[in-house]
Design a protein around this motif. Structure first.
Motif, PDB file in Angstrom:
ATOM      1  N   LYS A  43      29.428 -99.413 -30.504  1.00  0.00           N
ATOM      2  CA  LYS A  43      29.778-100.232 -29.343  1.00  0.00           C
ATOM      3  C   LYS A  43      31.261-100.587 -29.405  1.00  0.00           C
ATOM      4  O   LYS A  43      31.764-100.999 -30.452  1.00  0.00           O
ATOM      5  CB  LYS A  43      28.944-101.509 -29.326  1.00  0.00           C
ATOM      6  N   PRO A  44      31.987-100.471 -28.301  1.00  0.00           N
ATOM      7  CA  PRO A  44      33.427-100.744 -28.334  1.00  0.00           C
ATOM      8  C   PRO A  44      33.774-102.207 -28.565  1.00  0.00           C
ATOM      9  O   PRO A  44      34.904-102.521 -28.946  1.00  0.00           O
ATOM     10  CB  PRO A  44      33.896-100.275 -26.946  1.00  0.00           C
ATOM     11  N   ASP A  45      32.812-103.105 -28.340  1.00  0.00           N
ATOM     12  CA  ASP A  45      33.112-104.526 -28.507  1.00  0.00           C
ATOM     13  C   ASP A  45      32.639-105.073 -29.850  1.00  0.00           C
ATOM     14  O   ASP A  45      32.561-106.286 -30.047  1.00  0.00           O
ATOM     15  CB  ASP A  45      32.476-105.335 -27.377  1.00  0.00           C
ATOM     16  N   VAL A  46      32.301-104.176 -30.789  1.00  0.00           N
ATOM     17  CA  VAL A  46      31.844-104.586 -32.129  1.00  0.00           C
ATOM     18  C   VAL A  46      32.723-103.944 -33.190  1.00  0.00           C
ATOM     19  O   VAL A  46      32.969-102.729 -33.142  1.00  0.00           O
ATOM     20  CB  VAL A  46      30.366-104.196 -32.370  1.00  0.00           C
ATOM     21  N   ALA A  47      33.190-104.757 -34.122  1.00  0.00           N
ATOM     22  CA  ALA A  47      33.948-104.244 -35.273  1.00  0.00           C
ATOM     23  C   ALA A  47      33.137-104.496 -36.540  1.00  0.00           C
ATOM     24  O   ALA A  47      32.877-105.641 -36.902  1.00  0.00           O
ATOM     25  CB  ALA A  47      35.306-104.922 -35.375  1.00  0.00           C
ATOM     26  N   LEU A  48      32.696-103.430 -37.178  1.00  0.00           N
ATOM     27  CA  LEU A  48      31.942-103.531 -38.429  1.00  0.00           C
ATOM     28  C   LEU A  48      32.912-103.728 -39.590  1.00  0.00           C
ATOM     29  O   LEU A  48      33.877-102.971 -39.741  1.00  0.00           O
ATOM     30  CB  LEU A  48      31.125-102.268 -38.659  1.00  0.00           C
ATOM     31  N   ILE A  49      32.647-104.725 -40.427  1.00  0.00           N
ATOM     32  CA  ILE A  49      33.538-105.051 -41.542  1.00  0.00           C
ATOM     33  C   ILE A  49      32.764-104.939 -42.844  1.00  0.00           C
ATOM     34  O   ILE A  49      31.847-105.735 -43.099  1.00  0.00           O
ATOM     35  CB  ILE A  49      34.121-106.480 -41.414  1.00  0.00           C
ATOM     36  N   ASP A  50      33.106-103.952 -43.656  1.00  0.00           N
ATOM     37  CA  ASP A  50      32.465-103.730 -44.952  1.00  0.00           C
ATOM     38  C   ASP A  50      33.215-104.537 -46.014  1.00  0.00           C
ATOM     39  O   ASP A  50      34.401-104.300 -46.275  1.00  0.00           O
ATOM     40  CB  ASP A  50      32.504-102.239 -45.295  1.00  0.00           C
ATOM     41  N   LEU A  51      32.521-105.482 -46.656  1.00  0.00           N
ATOM     42  CA  LEU A  51      33.139-106.386 -47.631  1.00  0.00           C
ATOM     43  C   LEU A  51      33.012-105.899 -49.063  1.00  0.00           C
ATOM     44  O   LEU A  51      33.509-106.553 -49.984  1.00  0.00           O
ATOM     45  CB  LEU A  51      32.493-107.776 -47.518  1.00  0.00           C
ATOM     46  N   ARG A  52      32.385-104.769 -49.282  1.00  0.00           N
ATOM     47  CA  ARG A  52      32.135-104.314 -50.651  1.00  0.00           C
ATOM     48  C   ARG A  52      33.388-103.688 -51.265  1.00  0.00           C
ATOM     49  O   ARG A  52      34.357-103.373 -50.572  1.00  0.00           O
ATOM     50  CB  ARG A  52      30.991-103.300 -50.657  1.00  0.00           C
ATOM     51  N   GLU A  53      33.337-103.511 -52.566  1.00  0.00           N
ATOM     52  CA  GLU A  53      34.444-102.876 -53.273  1.00  0.00           C
ATOM     53  C   GLU A  53      34.364-101.356 -53.126  1.00  0.00           C
ATOM     54  O   GLU A  53      33.322-100.798 -52.773  1.00  0.00           O
ATOM     55  CB  GLU A  53      34.427-103.283 -54.750  1.00  0.00           C
ATOM     56  N   ARG A  54      35.468-100.702 -53.423  1.00  0.00           N
ATOM     57  CA  ARG A  54      35.553 -99.249 -53.244  1.00  0.00           C
ATOM     58  C   ARG A  54      34.440 -98.522 -53.998  1.00  0.00           C
ATOM     59  O   ARG A  54      33.816 -97.601 -53.460  1.00  0.00           O
ATOM     60  CB  ARG A  54      36.914 -98.741 -53.724  1.00  0.00           C
ATOM     61  N   THR A  55      34.180 -98.924 -55.236  1.00  0.00           N
ATOM     62  CA  THR A  55      33.162 -98.236 -56.028  1.00  0.00           C
ATOM     63  C   THR A  55      31.772 -98.373 -55.416  1.00  0.00           C
ATOM     64  O   THR A  55      30.971 -97.440 -55.477  1.00  0.00           O
ATOM     65  CB  THR A  55      33.145 -98.773 -57.464  1.00  0.00           C
ATOM     66  N   GLU A  56      31.483 -99.515 -54.812  1.00  0.00           N
ATOM     67  CA  GLU A  56      30.194 -99.695 -54.147  1.00  0.00           C
ATOM     68  C   GLU A  56      30.085 -98.791 -52.928  1.00  0.00           C
ATOM     69  O   GLU A  56      29.028 -98.200 -52.667  1.00  0.00           O
ATOM     70  CB  GLU A  56      30.032-101.148 -53.704  1.00  0.00           C
TER      71      GLU A  56
END
Length: 345
Positions: free
Chosen positions: A249-262
């Motif tokens: 969806k263009p009005d949603v920004a998914l933000i991944d908070l995990r570390e690179r290794t995860e």
């Protein structure tokens, strides 16, 4: 390096505080709940930022300080992937690295005392939990303990480390503070055996009483997770099924908070931005990336992490910073997988 060994005389527990420098990030290993105020005082005195709190295994003789430290500092709680604790922020496996600014520890799976026992190794030292003690070893007669598994952990992992490696255990009852791998090879009476069978027989004949707090500590220590229901009641959570309908969806920004290794190990939800949790405050503050994204667009910020704990804390922090569109995927990637959500690697 800043290194402090702290002691709880009631349970005989050693807790370790590590940082690469004053003013930097810190991690703490095997904290005891009754000592949390002391830990926080020391963190303040050394001008540190506590970012990770780690338990080597599910303790039976004291209540962990993981939950209290998380609630007071918003740090990441960490345990091994074999642990049955309800929710921790991050789970580590053999071969992973436990890292903060300027420091990195190798993760060793060392079962035997319990089936969720892990050790953490730096270049010159190893934190052995209750697997290898000073002139002793952790008992193996409860919590899915296994003497033969412990023999393998000790003889085929820990004792393979260089002899000069410092040994820092989670407990001691005789006043010893540190040993070395070489000393334990030579002088630990439980290690003077010729086979796993001989070691198992030795451990089977210890006949030790259960820890005094076992009936209280084990259930309490299995419930250290953040209550995500409070975030959901405020309308700041979406289920994995609901999140499936928001992908792309263009009005949603998914933000991944995990570390690179995860992310490398478990994959990411397609289209995600990567903002590791330790850098969240900078990103949601004035001039930060997420702050500006929310201010200049109508995008809804949808945080996620491994199990929902970091993302729940992130939502609260973002809302406190005035980002009213912030929400999170309840249960994190673990729940996303159960809902058969797509992942990319």
């Amino acid at each position: 390096m800043i290194f402090r060994q702290l002691f709880d005389s009631v349970s005989g527990t050693y807790t370790y505080l590590l940082a690469s420098r004053r003013g930097g990030e810190a991690l703490i290993i095997d904290p005891v709940i009754e000592k949390v105020e002391r830990y926080l005082q020391l963190v303040h005195e050394l001008d540190l930022k506590l970012v990770k709190a780690v338990d080597t295994h599910l303790h039976a003789d004291h209540i962990t300080g993981l939950g209290a430290l998380r609630d007071r500092t918003h740090c990441i709680t960490v345990m091994g992937e074999k642990s049955n604790v309800d929710v921790v922020s991050m789970r580590l496996a053999e071969g992973d690295r436990l890292s903060i600014e300027g420091l990195s520890l190798d993760v060793l799976y060392t079962p035997g005392h319990t089936d969720d026992s892990y050790s953490f190794r730096m270049s010159d030292r190893v934190f052995t939990g209750d697997t290898l003690l000073i002139r002793g070893t952790g008992r193996t007669d409860f919590q899915n303990g296994d003497a033969r598994a412990q023999y393998d952990s000790i003889f085929n992992k820990l004792l393979k480390l260089p002899d000069e490696t410092l040994v820092f255990p989670a407990h001691d009852y005789k006043g010893e503070t540190v040993s070395t791998i070489g000393e334990e090879k030579a002088f630990n009476p439980r290690l003077q055996v010729k086979s796993a069978d001989e070691y198992a027989a030795l451990m089977a004949n210890l006949h030790l009483p259960n820890p005094k707090l076992m009936d209280v500590a084990v259930p309490a220590n299995m419930k250290v997770g953040l209550a995500q229901e409070a975030i959901a009641r405020r309308g700041w959570a979406v289920s994995p099924t609901q999140a499936l309908g928001l992908i792309g969806k263009p009005d949603v920004a998914l933000i991944d908070l995990r570390e690179r290794t995860e992310r490398e190990r478990h994959g990411t939800i397609p289209g995600s931005l990567h903002v590791p949790y330790p850098s969240l405050q900078e990103s949601i503050g004035a001039g930060g990336m997420l702050h500006e994204l929310a201010r200049s667009t109508t995008k809804r910020l949808l945080f996620y992490c491994a199990f929902g704990e970091r993302s729940a804390m992130a939502v609260q922090a973002a809302q406190d910073a005035g980002i009213s569109t912030a929400c999170h995927i309840q249960g994190g990637i673990a729940a996303w997988n159960k809902a058969h959500g797509p992942l990319v690697r």
